[in-house]
Design an enzyme around this catalytic site. Sequence first.
Site: not given
Ligand code: DHK
Length: 145
Positions: A9-10, A17, A22, A73, A76, A79, A86, A97, A99-100, A106, A110
């Site tokens: 998401p996002n 954002r 990011y 990735n 959210a 977490h 599963d 895994e 993450h950016l 943070r 998280r």
């Molecule tokens: C991206 C998100 O949207 C956050 O909810 C994570 C992750 C970190 C990222 O850094 O790619 O906590």
Amino acid sequence: MKLLVLNGPNLNMLGIREPALYGSRSYADLVRFIEETAKDAGVEVEVFQSNHEGMLVDRIQSAMGVFDGLVVNAAAYTHTSVAIHDALKAVGLPVVEVHLTDPETREPFRHVSYVKPAALATFAGYGFDSYARAIRFLSEALSSK
Ligand code: DHK
């Protein structure tokens, strides 16, 4: 070798954002970066993004027998999602895994990752390059099998 990159998401809001965290590049830029990295590494790649937990679970399940490995990735959901944890364990594909940002530096909420225990490795805090490191790691791990 065929890899599936899953984005939660996002991440479709990249560029809009919180650019201080990011970055200013868009989600389309990220997809292009992943495709170019995969091409250079000599692997096939498909990229999927969803804001919905169940859609990500469905995509993980349908990767079985189709893909050789997953780059995840879960954003959210990293977490919170036992369901994604599963699903990753259920399909048994090698997972990396990504993450950016580095969630461990943070907010405390998280600091837990439900993806990490299902993953061979985690690359976090390198921006787009987290994905490049994950793709190269998986392609090397799979070709030395
Ligand atoms: C991206 C998100 O949207 C956050 O909810 C994570 C992750 C970190 C990222 O850094 O790619 O906590």
